[in-house]
Design an enzyme around this catalytic site. Structure first.
Site, short mmCIF file in Angstrom:
data_model
loop_
_atom_site.label_atom_id
_atom_site.label_comp_id
_atom_site.label_asym_id
_atom_site.label_seq_id
_atom_site.Cartn_x
_atom_site.Cartn_y
_atom_site.Cartn_z
CB CYS A 63 -0.87 -0.03 1.26
SG CYS A 63 -1.82 1.46 1.56
CB CYS A 64 1.98 3.74 -2.05
SG CYS A 64 1.01 3.81 -3.57
CE1 TYR A 65 1.38 9.71 1.91
CE2 TYR A 65 3.19 8.96 0.53
CZ TYR A 65 2.74 9.54 1.70
OH TYR A 65 3.64 9.94 2.65
N GLY A 67 -1.74 4.27 -4.86
CA GLY A 67 -1.69 3.06 -5.66
C GLY A 67 -0.72 3.10 -6.82
CG PHE A 92 -3.85 4.98 3.77
CD1 PHE A 92 -4.20 3.91 4.57
CD2 PHE A 92 -4.11 6.26 4.22
CE1 PHE A 92 -4.78 4.11 5.82
CE2 PHE A 92 -4.69 6.47 5.47
CZ PHE A 92 -5.02 5.40 6.27
#
Length: 105
Positions: A63-65, A67, A92
């Site tokens: 998971c990042c900010y 995708g 996220f």
């Protein structure tokens, strides 16, 4: 699996119910503010420690900010030998909007 796959939030929820590993590659401050429950804040500094204790046979969600960055991280982790690696579509921000009850500080 030598490659990763992108999954949506509903698919991620199903995997979480099955006990998937989750790594969050956002910066430490953002992670500490709010993150997916039971996720691990993975960065370049703690990568060796994570790799030493990780279960390579257990599915892994990255998971990042939003995708985007998670895709390259997922590709890297897949090439390190994880059997199943997934990048979370929308990251996220999408998770927080759809599943706020599954976030923690």
């Amino acid at each position: 699996m030598s490659e990763y796959r992108c999954i949506n939030i509903d698919q991620a929820c199903e995997l979480i119910e099955q006990g998937v590993q989750i790594v969050d590659i956002r910066d430490e401050g953002s992670y500490k503010e709010l993150h997916i429950s039971q996720s691990y804040n993975l960065n370049n500094h703690n990568m060796p420690d994570y790799m030493a204790q990780a279960d390579f046979d257990k599915p892994l969600i990255v998971c990042c900010y939003h995708g985007i960055s998670s895709q390259s991280a997922a590709a890297y982790l897949a090439h390190q030998g994880f059997d199943e690696v997934y990048s979370l579509d929308g990251g996220f921000e999408a998770w927080r909007a759809q599943c706020p009850d599954r976030c923690e500080r």
